[in-house]
Design an enzyme around this catalytic site. Structure first.
Site, mmCIF file in Angstrom:
data_model
loop_
_atom_site.group_PDB
_atom_site.id
_atom_site.type_symbol
_atom_site.label_atom_id
_atom_site.label_comp_id
_atom_site.label_asym_id
_atom_site.label_seq_id
_atom_site.Cartn_x
_atom_site.Cartn_y
_atom_site.Cartn_z
ATOM 1 N N GLU A 101 0.680 -1.225 -0.044
ATOM 2 C CA GLU A 101 0.004 -0.061 -0.235
ATOM 3 C C GLU A 101 1.044 1.380 0.162
ATOM 4 O O GLU A 101 2.158 1.178 0.412
ATOM 5 C CB GLU A 101 -0.980 -0.045 1.107
ATOM 6 N N LYS B 116 -3.831 -1.797 15.810
ATOM 7 C CA LYS B 116 -3.447 -0.957 16.801
ATOM 8 C C LYS B 116 -4.639 -0.897 17.886
ATOM 9 O O LYS B 116 -5.796 -0.722 17.626
ATOM 10 C CB LYS B 116 -2.763 0.241 16.571
HETATM 11 N N1 PSU Z 1 -3.496 1.505 10.896
HETATM 12 C C1 PSU Z 1 -2.159 1.404 11.085
HETATM 13 N N2 PSU Z 1 -1.249 1.657 10.071
HETATM 14 C C2 PSU Z 1 -1.750 2.389 8.928
HETATM 15 C C3 PSU Z 1 -3.157 2.597 8.807
HETATM 16 C C4 PSU Z 1 -3.844 1.958 9.869
HETATM 17 O O1 PSU Z 1 -1.399 0.818 12.191
HETATM 18 O O2 PSU Z 1 -0.932 2.939 8.033
HETATM 19 C C5 PSU Z 1 -3.691 2.916 7.568
HETATM 20 C C6 PSU Z 1 -3.766 1.970 6.429
HETATM 21 O O3 PSU Z 1 -3.767 2.419 5.084
HETATM 22 C C7 PSU Z 1 -5.430 1.739 6.498
HETATM 23 C C8 PSU Z 1 -6.044 2.961 6.996
HETATM 24 O O4 PSU Z 1 -5.962 1.012 5.500
HETATM 25 O O5 PSU Z 1 -4.818 3.737 7.794
HETATM 26 C C9 PSU Z 1 -7.330 2.965 7.594
HETATM 27 O O6 PSU Z 1 -7.608 4.224 7.784
HETATM 28 P P1 PSU Z 1 -9.144 4.557 8.069
HETATM 29 O O7 PSU Z 1 -9.326 3.982 9.691
HETATM 30 O O8 PSU Z 1 -9.639 5.872 8.022
HETATM 31 O O9 PSU Z 1 -10.221 3.511 7.410
#
Ligand code: PSU
Ligand code: MN
Length: 312
Positions: free
Chosen positions: A25, A160
């Site tokens: 990603e 996390k």
């Molecule tokens: N959680 C992490 N590291 C990340 C992300 C989430 O520990 O880099 C990033 C990833 O790209 C994930 C996105 O797909 O955040 C999710 O964002 P949201 O919670 O806004 O859907």
């Protein structure tokens, strides 16, 4: 091929010749780490996948094109621009593409573009999930819905505890997403190997991960699979320290009224700042660890489908 999609030549020939490919990603590059560590890490992760015998396909949106496989210059470009690049989830694709804009792909959009290109295995750090307090905010990452619908195996280090891990597992269960622990019965929590929550199944080898994914796809069940790979012991962090940082970050986000797509990047950035460089070093190591596992699973998936072709 989808007319909005560009597959890098090296990635395309690997897909056509049924050689192993691993998707990566780009939100982790533009939004997850500071420059220049983001670019260095992205290139190291690609090299780790090559060392494991697979072809890396870093995914992003550049100039409105969906890209499966980036050049080093394109990775450098995304890393330098950092937060100026839009964080692109499923709902962002139509307008970004129509405008010819750039986008950093989350787990969701990386899965979408990987599936368009025919890539089955994707390595990352952490996924989005059900946020704490989602009973009232309804903040649930689109990553969970994508895991339910798109046929890609996502290899991560768990989630996390900025998230409600229990509710995240409930959501995945409801939507039929298998949650696998690689060599563990417990869901890893990204910086730490343990969370107190159980995964659905423990699987101990890349071969067996490939077999489970193949069975899912060949049965026509659709959807993806979540493989959670604990951070190597030597890089794992003290849970008391990391959880204190997370609690502080969440309190700050609430006080500042952070919401929507800003929530996750805000929390990640604050946790990183509060814990200093240690969490960045751990973050880099767990991504490399996931890349190694992904290359091996991609290899076993490719071998398995060769065997099927020979038998036909
Ligand atoms: N959680 C992490 N590291 C990340 C992300 C989430 O520990 O880099 C990033 C990833 O790209 C994930 C996105 O797909 O955040 C999710 O964002 P949201 O919670 O806004 O859907
Ligand atoms: Mn959200």
């Amino acid at each position: 091929m989808n007319k909005y999609l560009d597959i890098a030549p090296e990635v395309l020939s690997a897909i056509q010749e049924n050689r192993p490919v691993v998707a990566l990603e780009s939100t982790i590059i533009s939004h997850g780490m500071p420059y220049p560590q983001n670019v260095e890490t992205a290139l190291r992760v690609e090299q780790t996948i090559r060392d494991g015998g697979a072809v890396p396909a870093t995914i992003a949106i550049i100039g409105g094109r969906l890209k499966a496989g980036l050049s080093h210059d394109e990775i450098e470009y995304l890393g330098r621009k950092g937060r100026e690049v839009a964080k692109a989830s499923r709902r962002d694709l139509p307008v970004l593409v129509a405008r010819g804009a750039d986008g950093a792909t989350t787990v969701t959009t990386t899965m979408i573009i990987a599936a368009m290109a025919g890539i089955k295995v994707f390595a990352t750090g952490g996924i989005g999930g059900v946020h704490r307090g989602a009973e009232t905010t309804m903040d649930i990452s689109a990553d969970l819905e994508e895991l339910a619908r798109t046929p890609v195996m996502v290899i991560c280090a768990g989630a996390k505890s900025i998230l409600d891990l229990g509710l995240t597992l409930e959501y995945l269960e409801t939507h039929g997403v298998p949650v696998i622990g690689y060599g563990t019965e417990e869901l890893p929590a990204f910086y730490t190997r343990r969370s107190g929550f159980k995964v659905d199944y423990r699987i101990d080898t890349p071969e067996d991960l490939a077999a489970a994914f193949r069975a899912q796809q060949e049965m026509g069940l659709g959807g993806g699979m979540l493989v959670t790979n604990p951070i190597p012991e030597e890089y794992s962090m003290d849970p008391v320290r990391i959880n204190a940082a997370i609690d502080q970050a969440i309190a700050e986000a609430t006080a500042r009224g952070i919401r929507g797509k800003e929530t996750t990047p805000f929390l990640l950035a604050r946790v990183k700042d509060i814990t200093g460089g240690d969490s960045l070093a751990s973050n880099i190591q767990l991504v490399l660890n996931n890349a190694r596992l992904a290359a091996s699973v991609a290899f076993h998936l490719a071998v398995g489908s060769n065997a099927l072709n020979i038998n036909k």
